[in-house]
Design a protein around this motif. Structure first.
Motif, PDB file in Angstrom:
ATOM      1  N   PRO A 137       0.807  -1.226   0.000  1.00 16.99           N
ATOM      2  CA  PRO A 137       0.000   0.000   0.000  1.00 16.99           C
ATOM      3  C   PRO A 137       0.837   1.272   0.000  1.00 16.99           C
ATOM      4  N   MET A 138       1.998   1.246   0.659  1.00 16.23           N
ATOM      5  CA  MET A 138       2.772   2.479   0.826  1.00 16.23           C
ATOM      6  C   MET A 138       3.295   3.041  -0.489  1.00 16.23           C
ATOM      7  N   ILE A 139       3.425   2.212  -1.544  1.00 18.35           N
ATOM      8  CA  ILE A 139       3.995   2.739  -2.780  1.00 18.35           C
ATOM      9  C   ILE A 139       2.997   3.617  -3.535  1.00 18.35           C
ATOM     10  N   SER A 140       1.738   3.616  -3.109  1.00 21.03           N
ATOM     11  CA  SER A 140       0.718   4.459  -3.737  1.00 21.03           C
ATOM     12  C   SER A 140       0.181   5.520  -2.787  1.00 21.03           C
ATOM     13  N   LYS A 141       0.921   5.788  -1.706  1.00 21.65           N
ATOM     14  CA  LYS A 141       0.502   6.799  -0.738  1.00 21.65           C
ATOM     15  C   LYS A 141       1.620   7.825  -0.555  1.00 21.65           C
ATOM     16  N   LEU A 142       1.222   9.055  -0.289  1.00 23.86           N
ATOM     17  CA  LEU A 142       2.192  10.111   0.010  1.00 23.86           C
ATOM     18  C   LEU A 142       2.511  10.106   1.499  1.00 23.86           C
ATOM     19  N   THR A 143       3.761  10.407   1.817  1.00 24.35           N
ATOM     20  CA  THR A 143       4.194  10.534   3.206  1.00 24.35           C
ATOM     21  C   THR A 143       4.776  11.925   3.403  1.00 24.35           C
ATOM     22  N   PRO A 144       4.138  12.801   4.174  1.00 25.09           N
ATOM     23  CA  PRO A 144       4.700  14.138   4.400  1.00 25.09           C
ATOM     24  C   PRO A 144       6.122  14.038   4.942  1.00 25.09           C
ATOM     25  N   PRO A 145       7.005  14.913   4.520  1.00 26.94           N
ATOM     26  CA  PRO A 145       8.411  14.792   4.923  1.00 26.94           C
ATOM     27  C   PRO A 145       8.631  14.857   6.428  1.00 26.94           C
ATOM     28  N   GLU A 146       7.829  15.671   7.120  1.00 28.17           N
ATOM     29  CA  GLU A 146       7.989  15.729   8.569  1.00 28.17           C
ATOM     30  C   GLU A 146       7.616  14.398   9.227  1.00 28.17           C
ATOM     31  N   GLU A 147       6.614  13.716   8.665  1.00 19.29           N
ATOM     32  CA  GLU A 147       6.228  12.405   9.209  1.00 19.29           C
ATOM     33  C   GLU A 147       7.285  11.360   8.909  1.00 19.29           C
ATOM     34  N   ALA A 148       7.830  11.388   7.705  1.00 17.15           N
ATOM     35  CA  ALA A 148       8.923  10.466   7.386  1.00 17.15           C
ATOM     36  C   ALA A 148      10.107  10.697   8.311  1.00 17.15           C
ATOM     37  N   GLU A 149      10.401  11.953   8.581  1.00 15.14           N
ATOM     38  CA  GLU A 149      11.499  12.293   9.494  1.00 15.14           C
ATOM     39  C   GLU A 149      11.233  11.756  10.891  1.00 15.14           C
ATOM     40  N   ARG A 150      10.005  11.911  11.358  1.00 13.43           N
ATOM     41  CA  ARG A 150       9.666  11.431  12.697  1.00 13.43           C
ATOM     42  C   ARG A 150       9.890   9.922  12.795  1.00 13.43           C
ATOM     43  N   GLN A 151       9.485   9.197  11.775  1.00  9.87           N
ATOM     44  CA  GLN A 151       9.635   7.745  11.802  1.00  9.87           C
ATOM     45  C   GLN A 151      11.105   7.331  11.735  1.00  9.87           C
ATOM     46  N   ILE A 152      11.894   8.023  10.942  1.00  6.15           N
ATOM     47  CA  ILE A 152      13.328   7.718  10.881  1.00  6.15           C
ATOM     48  C   ILE A 152      13.984   7.929  12.234  1.00  6.15           C
ATOM     49  N   ARG A 153      13.656   9.020  12.877  1.00  2.88           N
ATOM     50  CA  ARG A 153      14.310   9.353  14.150  1.00  2.88           C
ATOM     51  C   ARG A 153      13.954   8.360  15.256  1.00  2.88           C
ATOM     52  N   GLN A 154      12.852   7.657  15.121  1.00  2.00           N
ATOM     53  CA  GLN A 154      12.461   6.692  16.143  1.00  2.00           C
ATOM     54  C   GLN A 154      13.463   5.550  16.280  1.00  2.00           C
ATOM     55  N   VAL A 155      14.204   5.249  15.217  1.00  3.05           N
ATOM     56  CA  VAL A 155      15.119   4.109  15.254  1.00  3.05           C
ATOM     57  C   VAL A 155      16.577   4.542  15.399  1.00  3.05           C
ATOM     58  N   LEU A 156      16.828   5.845  15.570  1.00  5.08           N
ATOM     59  CA  LEU A 156      18.200   6.341  15.628  1.00  5.08           C
ATOM     60  C   LEU A 156      18.514   6.958  16.987  1.00  5.08           C
ATOM     61  N   PRO A 157      19.757   6.842  17.437  1.00  6.76           N
ATOM     62  CA  PRO A 157      20.157   7.564  18.651  1.00  6.76           C
ATOM     63  C   PRO A 157      20.044   9.075  18.414  1.00  6.76           C
ATOM     64  N   PRO A 158      19.703   9.852  19.432  1.00  5.39           N
ATOM     65  CA  PRO A 158      19.561  11.300  19.252  1.00  5.39           C
ATOM     66  C   PRO A 158      20.818  11.963  18.696  1.00  5.39           C
ATOM     67  N   SER A 159      21.976  11.402  19.000  1.00  6.00           N
ATOM     68  CA  SER A 159      23.230  12.025  18.569  1.00  6.00           C
ATOM     69  C   SER A 159      23.584  11.740  17.110  1.00  6.00           C
ATOM     70  N   GLN A 160      22.905  10.794  16.478  1.00  4.45           N
ATOM     71  CA  GLN A 160      23.244  10.433  15.106  1.00  4.45           C
ATOM     72  C   GLN A 160      22.541  11.357  14.131  1.00  4.45           C
ATOM     73  N   ARG A 161      23.314  12.090  13.335  1.00  2.00           N
ATOM     74  CA  ARG A 161      22.745  13.107  12.465  1.00  2.00           C
ATOM     75  C   ARG A 161      22.352  12.580  11.092  1.00  2.00           C
ATOM     76  N   HIS A 162      22.988  11.512  10.623  1.00  2.00           N
ATOM     77  CA  HIS A 162      22.758  11.021   9.273  1.00  2.00           C
ATOM     78  C   HIS A 162      22.485   9.523   9.305  1.00  2.00           C
ATOM     79  N   PHE A 163      21.828   9.050   8.235  1.00  2.00           N
ATOM     80  CA  PHE A 163      21.434   7.639   8.211  1.00  2.00           C
ATOM     81  C   PHE A 163      21.484   7.119   6.780  1.00  2.00           C
ATOM     82  N   THR A 164      22.063   5.943   6.595  1.00  2.00           N
ATOM     83  CA  THR A 164      22.333   5.304   5.314  1.00  2.00           C
ATOM     84  C   THR A 164      23.312   6.172   4.514  1.00  2.00           C
ATOM     85  N   SER A 165      23.640   5.759   3.305  1.00  2.00           N
ATOM     86  CA  SER A 165      24.553   6.579   2.510  1.00  2.00           C
ATOM     87  C   SER A 165      24.199   6.508   1.043  1.00  2.00           C
ATOM     88  N   ASP A 166      24.409   7.634   0.374  1.00  2.00           N
ATOM     89  CA  ASP A 166      24.236   7.778  -1.064  1.00  2.00           C
ATOM     90  C   ASP A 166      24.962   9.063  -1.424  1.00  2.00           C
TER      91      ASP A 166
END
Length: 519
Positions: free
Chosen positions: A372-401
């Motif tokens: 279902p998620m590939i046909s739904k929009l995710t506001p950037p602030e919500e995506a950010e909130r979900q990413i931060r849930q799995v990261l330590p507060p001190s970690q500024r970046h996640f994955t690499s490209d």
């Protein structure tokens, strides 16, 4: 919606037949890092036919290019194509596990897929060009060919050579590849550092190993002990580095380090030690200082392995890619365009192909086989909130490209559009071939490519026609880089001469470096 944006969107829709064909052609090439000869030539010819001036071999990289088109004085907007695949992912665009015709499964193929990434971006730039011509919009489009992304290859080199210095804004697109980054844009937590390094061991004086005053330069019999050699050093390095993670980083810190053996051996007899061996490490981590810390640890291991195995060693750089930098102004404008276009929609032909994959795998085909998620929009602030849930507060970046290289030269947005992905029954994981096949079948990949092209074109036009947006984005860029500035890290030549896997032409025809059928 402005008239120019209407023109751009109509251009994408009108040219989707061409864009789809181009996408499939690049997908079929399946060339891998630093060896994308056909793919690069394809883009160069295509861009020239569309009126762009193209510099081939930009920054000394044979499979890179820099294409420009101008409609008079105005802002310069940057974007790019990637076109490298991955060894071991040769898959036909069929709902069953099978390599592309004439090749074996170990050959290269597209996984992300970069084939659609590049053509989605190019389609957007061609649509922006059409709108600029139709509505007399001044400005300049600068489109890059970026090879070897899988080893973070070209962008640090282009950046260090000054190719991004004249950009006023840049647009980076990638097919969705992990939740929650689907049909959204990056907000604060951008990709981190990518360091690639090759350690080379050489046994260049085997005759001096354990030599004494009475030693003969040539062993008297095949039973005589020989020097351990380069392969032994590489194995020692491999084993030692496996223990690195728990010793160099604090608990909870998210990072990865993976290795690949590039070459080894060069021995012509069992009693002659291997002369040379190379092992590559790739580090994905948040900060430059952390990457440098890990490299120091790897250097220690290399020195110890070389001494133990009677070898010398050298370190070669493949990549030094900087972390990303947010730009909220660009992110907001791009996401607004995504909202106007909407998420991709997959039709019945795509669903039939997906259901055929499920049936091939022994699953009950689903009425709606796609996530279902590939046909739904995710506001950037919500995506950010979900990413931060799995990261330590001190970690500024996640994955690499390595799109992150653009971030330090101009306001840059990172756009994600949903790619075809299947819903899995509980406890089931789809094999890699299924995802790869979806990326090569036009009915399943084209909806993503079309949405991406429209959003990219609209965002480019915003930057060209809305001075307030560009001024706000550039002011934010100046503020962020004043607080923290990381200049290009690339201090090495393009790593072209290593034994990167590639397609070759032999008396048997075109083949992969690993024979196509085990012959």
């Amino acid at each position: 919606m402005t008239a120019a944006k209407d023109t751009a969107r109509a251009t994408v829709r009108a040219r989707m037949g061409e864009i789809s064909r181009w996408t499939r052609d690049i997908w079929d090439f399946g060339e891998t890092a630093w060896r994308e000869y056909k793919s690069c030539a394809y883009y160069v010819d295509l861009l020239r036919s569309e009126g762009f001036e193209v510099e081939e071999g930009s920054a000394g990289m044979p499979t890179a290019f820099c294409a420009t088109w101008s409609n008079g004085d105005g802002p310069t907007i940057g974007g790019y194509a990637e076109y490298d695949g991955i060894p071991g992912n040769c898959q036909a665009a069929e709902p069953r596990k099978a390599p592309r015709p004439g090749l074996g499964p170990h050959a290269g193929g597209h996984t992300d897929p970069h084939s659609a990434l590049g053509m989605g971006s190019l389609g957007g730039f061609l649509a922006a060009k059409a709108a600029m011509e139709a509505h007399n919009i001044p400005g300049r489009l600068k489109f890059f060919g970026e090879p070897a992304e899988k080893v973070r290859g070209s962008k640090p080199i282009h950046a260090a050579a000054g190719y991004y210095d004249d950009l006023d804004a840049a647009i980076s697109f990638h097919p969705f590849y992990m939740a929650p980054l689907c049909n959204t844009v990056r907000w604060d937590t951008h990709c981190g550092v990518g360091y690639g390094v090759i350690y080379e061991f050489t046994c260049d004086a085997p005759e001096t190993w354990m030599a004494g005053e009475d030693a003969s330069p040539i062993p008297a019999s095949h039973a005589a002990a020989r020097a351990p050699g380069a392969t032994d050093a590489m194995v020692q390095m491999y084993q030692s580095a496996k223990a690195l993670r728990e010793h160099v980083m604090a608990p909870g810190q998210s990072w990865s380090m993976n290795e690949a053996i590039l070459s080894h051996g060069q021995a012509t007899a069992d009693n002659i030690p291997a002369q040379i061996a190379q092992i590559q490490y790739f580090i994905r981590i948040s900060e430059v200082s952390e990457a440098e810390h890990i490299i120091r640890g790897l250097d220690h291991f290399a020195e110890a392995a070389a001494q133990l195995c009677h070898c010398s060693w050298r370190r070669h750089w493949v990549a030094k890619s900087r972390p990303g930098l947010p730009n909220h102004a660009m992110a907001r404008a791009t996401y607004a365009n995504l909202e106007a276009v909407g998420a991709p929609v997959w039709g019945e032909e795509a669903a039939d192909f997906a259901r055929a994959i499920q049936a091939e795998l022994g699953l009950d085909p689903m009425a709606d086989p796609f996530l279902p998620m590939i046909s739904k929009l995710t506001p950037p602030e919500e995506a950010e909130r979900q990413i931060r849930q799995v990261l330590p507060p001190s970690q500024r970046h996640f994955t690499s490209d390595d799109y992150t290289e653009y971030c330090w030269h101009a306001p840059t947005v990172r756009l994600y559009i949903g790619r075809p992905a299947l819903t899995a029954p509980e406890g089931f994981a789809y094999p890699a071939w299924a995802m790869n096949a979806l990326g090569g079948h036009p009915a399943t990949i084209d909806p993503m490519t079309e949405v991406a092209a429209q959003v990219i074109a609209m965002t480019a036009l915003d930057c060209l026609t809305d001075p307030a947006l560009l001024e706000t984005a550039q002011a934010e860029f100046r503020q962020r880089t004043a607080q923290e500035h990381i200049p290009p890290l690339c201090d090495y030549a393009p790593p072209l001469h290593f034994r990167w896997p590639e397609y070759v032409t032999t008396a048997r025809g075109e083949d992969w470096v690993i024979p196509a059928h085990g012959q």
